[in-house]
Design an enzyme around this catalytic site. Structure first.
Site: not given
Length: 262
Positions: A142, A155, A159
């Site tokens: 990401s 998150y 990633k």
């Protein structure tokens, strides 16, 4: 450039919506037999029906990608239904919106398990299935791995781990003819992002050179290239599919200049 996947089997985790479904549809339209999984059986079957209606051969099965037994079963059943897996796309993910300090332990564990542990589990399974004949593994990173944001730090951390694992796995699996690459979507107009785009659209466009949001198909075509023989000497890399996000500090200036230049 003519990219085809006739006779190939492509497995996509998180394939019932968004980028995953677009990846499944594109590879299927290029001749591949497709396997998709997800956690919502109703949504998954709807996606499978959509693909079949377009003439795509598809196998679907509910799966918890963070559970080794569930993921092993999905891979085994895929091969039983479609044949040996040629391309493994670890696309499934979750994106909780909390500051790190406000993230409860259960949310932390789920995010790490779905976004990071599943990549480790999938790579081990794919290696075992591909080691005799080669293959391709594609991993969802990401833009948050490059530039994390306050409010989604867990998150971003997972990633960033995927980006790191992409490089390491590429080296570990190269002797077996298995290429491993990652992909870094920018702001893509998916169901997951739609509320954020509606709320903060102008702000989100500001750092993007192309001054627009991507579509799932834009990501899918990037993966179709990375998995193809045209990319046979590409491994351990991370392809940014972001419209030039944060390539410079002030991309909107170029659009303003265009108005004066004509």
């Amino acid at each position: 450039m003519d990219i085809r996947y006739d006779g190939k089997v492509v497995l996509v985790t998180g394939g019932s919506a968004g980028i995953g479904l677009s990846v499944a549809e594109l590879f299927g339209s290029l001749g591949a037999r497709i396997a998709i999984c997800g956690t919502n059986p109703v949504k998954l079957e709807k996606a499978a029906d959509e693909l079949r209606a377009k003439g795509i051969t598809v196998f679907s099965q509910p799966c918890d990608v963070s559970d080794s037994t569930s993921l092993e079963r999905f891979a085994a059943d895929t091969e039983a239904a479609l044949g040996p897996i040629d391309v493994w796309v670890s696309n499934a993910g979750v994106c909780p919106q909390y500051a790190i300090l406000d993230t409860d332990e259960a949310t932390w564990d789920k995010t790490v398990d779905v976004n990071m542990k599943s990549v480790y589990l999938g790579a081990r399974i794919a290696y075992r299935l591909m080691k005799e004949r080669g293959g391709v593994i594609l991993l969802a990173s990401s833009f948050a791995a490059l530039f994390p944001s306050v409010g989604s730090g867990v998150y971003a951390a997972t990633k960033a781990a995927v980006s790191s694992m992409t490089r390491t796995l590429a080296a570990e699996l190269a002797p077996y003819g298995i290429r491993v690459n990652g992909y870094i979507p920018g702001v893509i107009d998916t169901e997951m992002n739609r509320e954020r785009i509606a709320r903060d659209g102008d702000t989100l466009k500001t750092p993007i050179a192309m001054q627009t949001f991507g579509e799932p198909i834009d990501v899918a075509w990037g993966l179709a290239f990375l998995a193809s023989d045209y990319a046979r000497y590409i491994t351990g890399t991370l392809l940014e599919i972001t419209g030039g996000k944060m390539g410079v500090q002030n991309p909107a200036r170029a659009w303003e200049d265009k108005q004066t230049r004509g």
